[in-house]
Design a protein around this motif. Structure first.
Motif, short mmCIF file in Angstrom:
data_model
loop_
_atom_site.label_atom_id
_atom_site.label_comp_id
_atom_site.label_asym_id
_atom_site.label_seq_id
_atom_site.Cartn_x
_atom_site.Cartn_y
_atom_site.Cartn_z
N LEU A 232 0.83 -1.21 0.00
CA LEU A 232 0.00 0.00 0.00
C LEU A 232 0.86 1.26 0.00
CD1 LEU A 232 -2.75 1.55 0.56
CD2 LEU A 232 -2.26 1.20 2.98
N ALA A 233 2.00 1.19 0.71
CA ALA A 233 2.82 2.38 0.94
C ALA A 233 3.57 2.85 -0.30
CB ALA A 233 3.81 2.11 2.08
N VAL A 234 4.09 1.93 -1.10
CA VAL A 234 4.94 2.32 -2.23
C VAL A 234 4.20 3.21 -3.22
CG1 VAL A 234 6.23 1.46 -4.20
CG2 VAL A 234 6.52 0.37 -1.96
N PRO A 235 3.02 2.82 -3.72
CA PRO A 235 2.31 3.73 -4.64
C PRO A 235 1.85 5.02 -3.96
CG PRO A 235 0.95 1.81 -4.12
CD PRO A 235 2.31 1.53 -3.59
N LEU A 236 1.54 4.94 -2.66
CA LEU A 236 1.12 6.14 -1.94
C LEU A 236 2.25 7.16 -1.88
CD1 LEU A 236 -0.93 7.64 -0.08
CD2 LEU A 236 0.09 6.40 1.84
N LEU A 237 3.45 6.71 -1.51
CA LEU A 237 4.58 7.62 -1.37
C LEU A 237 5.04 8.16 -2.72
CD1 LEU A 237 6.75 5.83 1.35
CD2 LEU A 237 5.30 7.83 1.63
N VAL B 221 6.16 5.51 5.77
CA VAL B 221 5.00 4.72 6.19
C VAL B 221 5.51 3.66 7.15
CG1 VAL B 221 3.24 3.07 5.47
CG2 VAL B 221 3.64 5.14 4.11
N VAL B 222 4.90 3.62 8.33
CA VAL B 222 5.32 2.67 9.37
C VAL B 222 4.08 1.92 9.85
CG1 VAL B 222 7.23 4.15 10.09
CG2 VAL B 222 5.03 4.32 11.28
N ASP B 223 4.31 0.75 10.45
CA ASP B 223 3.18 0.04 11.02
C ASP B 223 2.86 0.64 12.39
OD1 ASP B 223 4.95 -1.02 12.90
OD2 ASP B 223 4.66 -3.10 12.32
N ARG B 224 1.89 0.07 13.10
CA ARG B 224 1.45 0.66 14.37
C ARG B 224 2.53 0.64 15.44
NH1 ARG B 224 -3.38 -2.31 12.97
NH2 ARG B 224 -5.03 -0.86 12.31
N ASN B 225 3.53 -0.21 15.26
CA ASN B 225 4.63 -0.28 16.21
C ASN B 225 5.87 0.48 15.73
OD1 ASN B 225 3.20 -3.29 16.51
ND2 ASN B 225 3.62 -2.23 18.42
N GLY B 226 5.73 1.21 14.61
CA GLY B 226 6.82 2.05 14.13
C GLY B 226 7.78 1.39 13.17
N TRP B 227 7.56 0.12 12.80
CA TRP B 227 8.46 -0.55 11.87
C TRP B 227 8.24 0.01 10.46
CZ3 TRP B 227 12.27 -3.60 13.63
CH2 TRP B 227 12.15 -4.08 14.93
N THR B 228 9.31 0.41 9.81
CA THR B 228 9.22 1.09 8.52
C THR B 228 8.87 0.13 7.39
OG1 THR B 228 10.84 2.72 9.25
CG2 THR B 228 10.44 2.55 6.88
N ALA C 221 8.06 1.68 4.14
CA ALA C 221 8.59 2.37 2.96
C ALA C 221 8.90 3.81 3.34
CB ALA C 221 7.58 2.32 1.80
N ALA C 222 9.76 4.46 2.54
CA ALA C 222 10.15 5.85 2.81
C ALA C 222 10.38 6.56 1.48
CB ALA C 222 11.41 5.89 3.67
N ALA C 223 10.22 7.88 1.52
CA ALA C 223 10.47 8.73 0.35
C ALA C 223 11.19 9.99 0.79
CB ALA C 223 9.15 9.09 -0.35
N LEU D 32 1.13 7.13 8.10
CA LEU D 32 1.93 7.93 7.19
C LEU D 32 2.52 9.06 8.00
CD1 LEU D 32 2.90 8.98 4.40
CD2 LEU D 32 0.69 10.17 4.22
N ILE D 33 3.84 9.20 7.98
CA ILE D 33 4.53 10.27 8.71
C ILE D 33 5.09 11.26 7.71
CG2 ILE D 33 6.34 10.84 10.36
CD1 ILE D 33 6.24 7.99 11.38
N ARG D 34 4.54 12.48 7.70
CA ARG D 34 5.06 13.54 6.84
C ARG D 34 6.01 14.40 7.66
NH1 ARG D 34 1.75 14.60 2.17
NH2 ARG D 34 -0.24 13.43 2.22
N LEU D 35 7.26 14.50 7.20
CA LEU D 35 8.26 15.28 7.92
C LEU D 35 8.20 16.74 7.50
CD1 LEU D 35 9.25 12.30 8.14
CD2 LEU D 35 11.57 13.21 8.22
N GLY D 36 8.57 17.63 8.44
CA GLY D 36 8.65 19.05 8.13
C GLY D 36 9.78 19.32 7.15
N ALA D 37 9.72 20.45 6.49
CA ALA D 37 10.73 20.82 5.48
C ALA D 37 12.02 21.25 6.17
CB ALA D 37 10.20 21.93 4.60
N GLY D 38 12.71 20.29 6.75
CA GLY D 38 13.99 20.58 7.40
C GLY D 38 13.83 21.13 8.80
N ASP D 39 12.61 21.40 9.23
CA ASP D 39 12.42 21.94 10.57
C ASP D 39 12.55 20.84 11.60
OD1 ASP D 39 12.00 24.47 9.75
OD2 ASP D 39 9.81 24.35 9.74
#
Length: 410
Positions: free
Chosen positions: A215-220, A229-236, A238-240, A277-284
Motif C-alpha cells: 500500500l505504501a509504495v504507490p502512496l509515497l 510509512v510505518v506500522d502501528r509499532n513504528g516498523w518502517t 517504505a520511505a520517500a 503515514l509520517i510527513r516530515l517538516g521541510a527541514g524543521d
C-alpha cells in the motif's frame, strides 16, 4: 539439593537465620521480595479468580491467543505423558489457559492453580510463573524453592513470552506437575517452545509489514517531500526523500495530527490501514527537549518521557535500555563505553555490545543523549523515578551497577 535440605534452607532464610546452604541467587532474591510483599509462607495470598467473561476478554485481547496452537502442540502431549499440565498466563500473572492430565488439573484446582487465578509473586510468592515475570528469564522452581509451603509437592518450569513487534512482555508459558516427576530437560523444552511461538509472532509481523508496503509504495510515489510509512509499532514499510530507519519510535498513544518525535523532529501523522503515514517538516526540527523522566519504578514495564516546548513524548523501554538509562541518570557526568560495559556486564571489554545498544538509544532519543562520554545532554533536566523499595529496582537485572543499588531494606 534434596527436598529435605531445600525445606531447611527455606525455613532458615524465612526466619532470618543462616541457612545450611545458600539458595540459588534467583530464589533467594524472590523469597526476599515475597517477604516484603507480606505473602503468607503457609498459604499465600490468593486473589479472587477472574470471572469467565473477564478471562475470555483477556484471551481475545492477547497476542498469545495467536500462538496457543504452537504452544499446545509442543507441550501438551509431553505434559500429559509426564502427568503435568501446561499453563499460560498474561503479563500480570493471571492464568488464562490450562491443559493437560485431568488428574493433575484436579490437584492444581485444590491449590488454586486454575484459570483466572493470579500466580504473581505478590499473590503466591516464589513460583516459576511469577518469578519468570519478574526476572524475564526462563526458570524452574522445584519443591521447597516455592515460597508457599503448600506448593512444595510441585515442580514448575516457565519461560516468558515477548511480542517481537515491540519487545513487550506478553506472559509466561509453564509446565507444572508433581515434584516427584521432575525431569531436568523440562525447562529446556519449555524455553524452546516459547522461542518457536515468538518466531511465529515474528513471521506474522513481517507478513503484515509486507502487506503495508504494498500500500505504501504507490502512496509515497505521489507525495512530495519527505515521508515514511510505518506500522502501528513504528516498523518502517517504505520511505520517500529520507533514509529509512528500521523502526521509528512512536508515542505510546499515537494520534492523527501534528506530532514531535525526538528522532525526526516535527511531523504530521496520518492514519493508514495497519499503520501511519509520517510527513516530515521541510527541514524543521522541534525545539530541543528540556526535561527527561526515566521511570524504573514498575515491574510491568519501564519508560522514558521526553518533553519540551514542542510537547511531550513517552516510550516504553526494553530491559537493557532501562538499565542503560538508569546508569546514565545516576551518573550525570557521563560514562565511557568501557565503564558502561563494566556497569552492565562486569566486563569493561564488552564495548561493542554497549556501543550497539547506545546507537539504538540515540536514534530514539536524538538531541537528548550525547556521547564521548555517553550522557544526557547538559541542558536537559533529568528525573529518575525509582521503586519505593530498593529491592524492587529492575528486578530482572543482574547488572553490577543495578545490584549495587538494590540493597534490601532492613
Amino acid at each position: 539439593m534434596s527436598p529435605h535440605l531445600l525445606a531447611s534452607v527455606r525455613a532458615a532464610a524465612l526466619a532470618g537465620e543462616v541457612p545450611p546452604e545458600a539458595p540459588r541467587a534467583v530464589i533467594g532474591a524472590s523469597w526476599a521480595r515475597a517477604l516484603g510483599h507480606g505473602v503468607d509462607p503457609d498459604v499465600g495470598r490468593h486473589a479472587k479468580l477472574l470471572a469467565a467473561e473477564e478471562i475470555e476478554h483477556r484471551r481475545r485481547g492477547s497476542a498469545l491467543g495467536e500462538v496457543m496452537p504452537v504452544l499446545a502442540e509442543g507441550l501438551v502431549s509431553v505434559a500429559d505423558a509426564a502427568w503435568h499440565i501446561m499453563v499460560v498466563s498474561d503479563a500480570e500473572g493471571r492464568l488464562l489457559w490450562r491443559d493437560g492430565a485431568p488428574a493433575v488439573r484436579r490437584s492444581a484446582d485444590r491449590l488454586g492453580f486454575a484459570e483466572g487465578a493470579s500466580w504473581s509473586e505478590e499473590a503466591v510468592g516464589t513460583n516459576a510463573i511469577g518469578t519468570a515475570l519478574v526476572t524475564r528469564r526462563p526458570l524452574q522452581v522445584h519443591s521447597a524453592e516455592h515460597f508457599v509451603r503448600t506448593h512444595h509437592g510441585w515442580t514448575c518450569a516457565a519461560a516468558p513470552l515477548h511480542d517481537p513487534r515491540d519487545g513487550r512482555l506478553l506472559g509466561v508459558v509453564d509446565v507444572s506437575g508433581p515434584a516427584s516427576t521432575v525431569h531436568p530437560a523440562t525447562l529446556s523444552l519449555v524455553s524452546a517452545v516459547a522461542r518457536v511461538a515468538e518466531g511465529e509472532l515474528r513471521s506474522r509481523h513481517w507478513a503484515a509489514v509486507e502487506r503495508l508496503r504494498s500500500l505504501a509504495v504507490p502512496l509515497l510515489a505521489g507525495i512530495g517531500g519527505q515521508a515514511l510509512v510505518v506500522d502501528r509499532n513504528g516498523w518502517t514499510a517504505a520511505a520517500a526523500g529520507v533514509a529509512p530507519a528500521e523502526r521509528v519510535a512512536l508515542p505510546a498513544s499515537a494520534a492523527a495530527g501534528p506530532a514531535w518525535l525526538p528522532a525526526l523532529g516535527t511531523c504530521v501523522l496520518e492514519p493508514l490501514p495497519g499503520g501511519w503515514l509520517i510527513r516530515l517538516g521541510a527541514g524543521d526540527r522541534a525545539p530541543e527537549a528540556t526535561r527527561v523522566v526515566v521511570d524504573v519504578s514498575g515491574r510491568a514495564g519501564w519508560s522514558v518521557t521526553v518533553s519540551g516546548p514542542a510537547g511531550g513524548w513517552s516510550h516504553q523501554l526494553s530491559p537493557r535500555h532501562a538499565e542503560l538509562l538508569f546508569v546514565l541518570a545516576v551518573h550525570r557526568e557521563g560514562r565511557s563505553a568501557a565503564e558502561l560495559a563494566g556497569d552492565l556486564f562486569g566486563d569493561p571489554s564488552r564495548t561493542v555490545t554497549v556501543r550497539a545498544e547506545m546507537s539504538r538509544l540515540r536514534r530514539t532519543l536524538a538531541g537528548v543523549l550525547a556521547h564521548r562520554p555517553y550522557r544526557f545532554a547538559e541542558e536537559v533536566e533529568v528525573e529518575l523515578v525509582r521503586p519505593r523499595r530498593a529491592l524492587d529496582l529492575l528486578p530482572h537485572s543482574v547488572a553490577p551497577a543495578v545490584l549495587a543499588r538494590r540493597i534490601p531494606e532492613s
